[in-house]
Design a protein around this motif. Structure first.
Motif, PDB file in Angstrom:
ATOM      1  N   GLY A  68      -4.305   0.302   5.887  1.00 54.46           N
ATOM      2  CA  GLY A  68      -3.949   1.127   4.744  1.00 54.46           C
ATOM      3  C   GLY A  68      -4.277   2.584   4.996  1.00 54.46           C
ATOM      4  N   THR A  69      -3.346   3.453   4.653  1.00 57.65           N
ATOM      5  CA  THR A  69      -3.516   4.876   4.910  1.00 57.65           C
ATOM      6  C   THR A  69      -3.155   5.694   3.670  1.00 57.65           C
ATOM      7  OG1 THR A  69      -1.258   5.460   5.614  1.00 57.65           O
ATOM      8  CG2 THR A  69      -2.669   4.376   7.243  1.00 57.65           C
ATOM      9  N   ALA A  70      -3.234   7.005   3.804  1.00 57.79           N
ATOM     10  CA  ALA A  70      -2.874   7.911   2.716  1.00 57.79           C
ATOM     11  C   ALA A  70      -1.368   7.982   2.512  1.00 57.79           C
ATOM     12  CB  ALA A  70      -3.421   9.305   2.993  1.00 57.79           C
ATOM     13  N   ALA A  71      -0.591   7.322   3.380  1.00 59.39           N
ATOM     14  CA  ALA A  71       0.874   7.374   3.262  1.00 59.39           C
ATOM     15  C   ALA A  71       1.496   5.985   3.361  1.00 59.39           C
ATOM     16  CB  ALA A  71       1.451   8.290   4.341  1.00 59.39           C
ATOM     17  N   GLY A  72       0.752   4.946   3.022  1.00 58.85           N
ATOM     18  CA  GLY A  72       1.312   3.605   3.039  1.00 58.85           C
ATOM     19  C   GLY A  72       0.581   2.656   3.965  1.00 58.85           C
ATOM     20  N   GLY A  86       7.921  -3.765  11.889  1.00 60.73           N
ATOM     21  CA  GLY A  86       8.686  -3.448  10.692  1.00 60.73           C
ATOM     22  C   GLY A  86       8.443  -2.041  10.176  1.00 60.73           C
ATOM     23  N   ASP A  87       8.961  -1.787   8.978  1.00 62.46           N
ATOM     24  CA  ASP A  87       8.858  -0.462   8.379  1.00 62.46           C
ATOM     25  C   ASP A  87       7.477  -0.238   7.771  1.00 62.46           C
ATOM     26  OD1 ASP A  87      11.512   0.054   9.010  1.00 62.46           O
ATOM     27  OD2 ASP A  87      12.233  -0.749   7.086  1.00 62.46           O
ATOM     28  N   ILE A  88       7.130   1.028   7.604  1.00 66.26           N
ATOM     29  CA  ILE A  88       5.923   1.377   6.858  1.00 66.26           C
ATOM     30  C   ILE A  88       6.140   1.007   5.396  1.00 66.26           C
ATOM     31  CG2 ILE A  88       4.519   3.310   6.042  1.00 66.26           C
ATOM     32  CD1 ILE A  88       5.122   4.685   8.728  1.00 66.26           C
ATOM     33  N   ILE A  89       5.172   0.331   4.796  1.00 58.15           N
ATOM     34  CA  ILE A  89       5.267  -0.042   3.390  1.00 58.15           C
ATOM     35  C   ILE A  89       4.691   1.102   2.565  1.00 58.15           C
ATOM     36  CG2 ILE A  89       4.715  -1.779   1.657  1.00 58.15           C
ATOM     37  CD1 ILE A  89       6.387  -2.775   4.005  1.00 58.15           C
ATOM     38  N   ASN A  90       5.532   1.708   1.749  1.00 59.16           N
ATOM     39  CA  ASN A  90       5.090   2.859   0.962  1.00 59.16           C
ATOM     40  C   ASN A  90       5.632   2.768  -0.465  1.00 59.16           C
ATOM     41  OD1 ASN A  90       7.814   3.614   1.242  1.00 59.16           O
ATOM     42  ND2 ASN A  90       7.354   4.799   3.088  1.00 59.16           N
ATOM     43  N   GLY A  91       5.734   3.896  -1.132  1.00 63.32           N
ATOM     44  CA  GLY A  91       6.188   3.917  -2.511  1.00 63.32           C
ATOM     45  C   GLY A  91       7.666   3.667  -2.690  1.00 63.32           C
ATOM     46  N   ILE A  92       8.402   3.515  -1.591  1.00 64.03           N
ATOM     47  CA  ILE A  92       9.850   3.297  -1.680  1.00 64.03           C
ATOM     48  C   ILE A  92      10.200   1.821  -1.524  1.00 64.03           C
ATOM     49  CG2 ILE A  92      12.079   3.861  -0.633  1.00 64.03           C
ATOM     50  CD1 ILE A  92      10.878   6.501   0.255  1.00 64.03           C
ATOM     51  N   ASN A  93       9.509   1.121  -0.662  1.00 61.68           N
ATOM     52  CA  ASN A  93       9.919  -0.249  -0.312  1.00 61.68           C
ATOM     53  C   ASN A  93       8.863  -1.311  -0.578  1.00 61.68           C
ATOM     54  OD1 ASN A  93       8.138   0.568   1.616  1.00 61.68           O
ATOM     55  ND2 ASN A  93       9.382  -0.023   3.373  1.00 61.68           N
ATOM     56  N   LEU A  95       5.289  -0.623  -2.452  1.00 59.99           N
ATOM     57  CA  LEU A  95       4.111  -0.187  -3.185  1.00 59.99           C
ATOM     58  C   LEU A  95       4.493   0.678  -4.384  1.00 59.99           C
ATOM     59  CD1 LEU A  95       1.725   0.809  -0.243  1.00 59.99           C
ATOM     60  CD2 LEU A  95       1.768  -1.330  -1.526  1.00 59.99           C
ATOM     61  N   PRO A  96       3.675   0.670  -5.441  1.00 61.06           N
ATOM     62  CA  PRO A  96       3.948   1.563  -6.565  1.00 61.06           C
ATOM     63  C   PRO A  96       3.550   3.004  -6.282  1.00 61.06           C
ATOM     64  CG  PRO A  96       1.983   0.279  -7.006  1.00 61.06           C
ATOM     65  CD  PRO A  96       2.562  -0.256  -5.724  1.00 61.06           C
ATOM     66  N   HIS A  97       2.763   3.203  -5.223  1.00 61.62           N
ATOM     67  CA  HIS A  97       2.330   4.543  -4.816  1.00 61.62           C
ATOM     68  C   HIS A  97       1.969   4.471  -3.342  1.00 61.62           C
ATOM     69  CE1 HIS A  97      -0.036   8.263  -4.582  1.00 61.62           C
ATOM     70  NE2 HIS A  97       0.517   8.618  -5.732  1.00 61.62           N
ATOM     71  N   PRO A  98       2.277   5.503  -2.554  1.00 61.87           N
ATOM     72  CA  PRO A  98       2.041   5.402  -1.107  1.00 61.87           C
ATOM     73  C   PRO A  98       0.582   5.506  -0.686  1.00 61.87           C
ATOM     74  CG  PRO A  98       2.938   7.554  -1.665  1.00 61.87           C
ATOM     75  CD  PRO A  98       3.015   6.733  -2.911  1.00 61.87           C
ATOM     76  N   GLN A  99      -0.279   6.094  -1.520  1.00 59.01           N
ATOM     77  CA  GLN A  99      -1.668   6.293  -1.114  1.00 59.01           C
ATOM     78  C   GLN A  99      -2.474   5.019  -1.357  1.00 59.01           C
ATOM     79  OE1 GLN A  99      -4.666   9.135  -3.007  1.00 59.01           O
ATOM     80  NE2 GLN A  99      -4.018  10.282  -1.202  1.00 59.01           N
ATOM     81  N   VAL A 100      -2.887   4.374  -0.277  1.00 61.04           N
ATOM     82  CA  VAL A 100      -3.575   3.087  -0.338  1.00 61.04           C
ATOM     83  C   VAL A 100      -5.083   3.309  -0.309  1.00 61.04           C
ATOM     84  CG1 VAL A 100      -3.939   0.894   0.846  1.00 61.04           C
ATOM     85  CG2 VAL A 100      -1.656   1.910   0.755  1.00 61.04           C
ATOM     86  N   ARG A 101      -5.812   2.551  -1.145  1.00 59.19           N
ATOM     87  CA  ARG A 101      -7.267   2.635  -1.172  1.00 59.19           C
ATOM     88  C   ARG A 101      -7.950   1.315  -0.824  1.00 59.19           C
ATOM     89  NH1 ARG A 101     -10.176   6.807  -3.506  1.00 59.19           N
ATOM     90  NH2 ARG A 101      -9.087   8.774  -3.095  1.00 59.19           N
ATOM     91  N   GLY A 113      -4.432  -2.026  -3.576  1.00 61.80           N
ATOM     92  CA  GLY A 113      -4.782  -1.046  -4.598  1.00 61.80           C
ATOM     93  C   GLY A 113      -4.377   0.344  -4.169  1.00 61.80           C
ATOM     94  N   THR A 114      -3.642   1.042  -5.022  1.00 64.84           N
ATOM     95  CA  THR A 114      -3.178   2.394  -4.699  1.00 64.84           C
ATOM     96  C   THR A 114      -3.889   3.422  -5.577  1.00 64.84           C
ATOM     97  OG1 THR A 114      -1.343   2.485  -6.294  1.00 64.84           O
ATOM     98  CG2 THR A 114      -0.926   1.416  -4.165  1.00 64.84           C
ATOM     99  N   TRP A 115      -3.821   4.667  -5.164  1.00 66.25           N
ATOM    100  CA  TRP A 115      -4.482   5.746  -5.883  1.00 66.25           C
ATOM    101  C   TRP A 115      -3.471   6.487  -6.759  1.00 66.25           C
ATOM    102  CZ3 TRP A 115      -9.141   5.731  -7.155  1.00 66.25           C
ATOM    103  CH2 TRP A 115      -9.825   6.869  -7.568  1.00 66.25           C
ATOM    104  N   GLY A 116      -3.116   5.806  -7.860  1.00 67.14           N
ATOM    105  CA  GLY A 116      -2.209   6.446  -8.806  1.00 67.14           C
ATOM    106  C   GLY A 116      -1.129   5.538  -9.347  1.00 67.14           C
ATOM    107  N   GLY A 117      -0.825   4.421  -8.657  1.00 65.93           N
ATOM    108  CA  GLY A 117       0.283   3.584  -9.088  1.00 65.93           C
ATOM    109  C   GLY A 117      -0.081   2.179  -9.498  1.00 65.93           C
TER     110      GLY A 117
END
Length: 382
Positions: A68-72, A86-93, A95-101, A113-117
């Motif tokens: 998990g990173t700050a961008a997916g 495969g593709d990076i899992i982010n806010g488009i495909n 996750l509800p938000h790309p920043q993962v915690r 768990g994301t930081w905002g979504g």
């Protein structure tokens, strides 16, 4: 003065007995450790990592490695795979938000768990994503810093920016746990109280929980909630701030005045099943090891050998040099390990790509994964 005396030294819950002649006991030297740390594999954006700021790790039951990173999230087919699958899992495909915690595998699903979504939920059987957003569920906050499954019930405990939320997957429902002292909430809501006057932002800061650890110790479930507290008002004597502990029969709070808690700002809580103790990572005062049964607090700071008093994460994993399981700490000035009673630290000169260590992950108590703020992730050789 008696020429022979016994000196009992107690450190980190281990009792050592030294018998010496004269006034000064003979203390054995600390074990020798290599000055360079050995790395097994490294991950950066060049190998498919979504970002070089790494916040979390997860090894799945199917053998996959998720970072998990700050961008997916970047997925790797195995813990030895060097290129992303495969593709990076982010806010488009997904996750509800790309920043993962935070991430955890639980009952056939991966919760992110994301930081905002809010939460991203991946069904391992169906291979599909769903989202639990704060605006569409009982989750009252979208900033999820930590996730801890209960060892005895079908529940997930979420550390959020608004206290702790307990998720019931079967009923798809949430229960909110207020982690702020009721007296403090009353003061914040009182317009005549100086604590509520200058900045209402203090309400959100008081309710931020950065760590949650749910464990079963001696048949009892303990829930530890680690707050991040910052008083930005003229009143420096806010009541009863600190680590909240919930047990089946009681709930109490460790504070600076009622316990050995050094400060109420906690970045991480780690339950060490080997020693039966809890480790608290402070924002600016090092580490405390808490032995609940003995009611002792042992503190570790720069004085005891840590490279920094700002600690982001703590875990236990194998140490290749000593071939033992040891405590590791992520600090803003490098990686530290506790061998016996001695801390050893490693930075750039010791083989790491950066000294800004952000996250740690123990792979089944063995291999150690290290995430950095600016240099991706590495796995130590062990």
């Amino acid at each position: 003065m008696n020429s022979t005396r016994k000196l009992v030294v107690v450190a980190l819950g281990m009792v050592a007995l030294f018998v010496a002649c004269g006034d000064d006991p003979v203390v054995p030297p600390p074990p020798k450790q290599p000055t360079q740390i050995e790395l097994s594999i490294a991950y950066t954006t060049s190998s498919g990592l979504a970002a070089n700021e790494v916040t979390s790790f997860l090894t799945l039951s199917n053998g996959e490695l998720w970072i998990g990173t700050a961008a997916g999230v970047s997925r790797y087919a195995s813990t030895s795979a060097k290129q992303r699958t495969g593709d990076i899992i982010n806010g488009i495909n997904g996750l509800p938000h790309p920043q993962v915690r935070s991430m955890v595998e639980y009952s056939g699903k991966v919760y992110v768990g994301t930081w905002g979504g809010g939460l991203g939920v991946y069904d391992l059987t169906a291979g599909t994503w769903s989202q639990i957003r704060p605006t569409e569920s009982g989750l009252g906050d979208g900033f999820v810093a930590g996730i801890s499954p209960s060892p005895t019930e079908d529940r997930l405990y979420l550390a959020t920016n608004n206290g702790v939320f307990i998720y019931n997957p079967g009923a798809s429902s949430f229960t909110h746990v207020e982690t702020v002292d009721p007296d403090l909430l009353a003061r914040l809501d009182d317009p005549n109280d100086p604590l509520s006057n200058p900045e209402k932002e203090v309400v959100a800061l008081q309710r931020l929980v950065s760590a949650v650890e749910v464990t079963e110790d001696a048949g009892l479930v303990e829930r530890w909630y680690g707050p991040r507290v910052e008083i930005r008002t003229s009143d420096a004597q806010a009541p009863r701030l600190g680590v909240l502990v919930s047990k089946p029969s009681t709930t109490f709070r460790y504070t600076e005045t009622t316990s050995g808690l050094v400060e109420p700002n906690v970045n991480d809580i780690f339950y060490d099943s080997v020693r039966g103790t809890y480790w608290l990572a402070y924002v600016s005062n090092g580490i405390s090891e808490v032995n609940v049964t003995a009611r002792t607090w042992t503190h570790h700071t720069l004085v005891e050998g840590l490279p920094s008093n700002t600690i982001y994460a703590i875990t236990r994993a194998k140490d290749n040099a000593s071939n033992n399981s040891v405590i590791w700490a992520a600090t803003q000035a490098g990686l530290a390990k506790l061998v016996g009673n001695t801390w050893y630290s490693y930075g750039v000169s010791g083989g790491l790509p950066s000294e800004r260590v952000r996250s740690l992950y123990s792979d089944n108590g063995q291999r150690l994964w290290v995430g950095f703020v600016d240099a991706g992730a590495v796995r130590l050789l062990n």
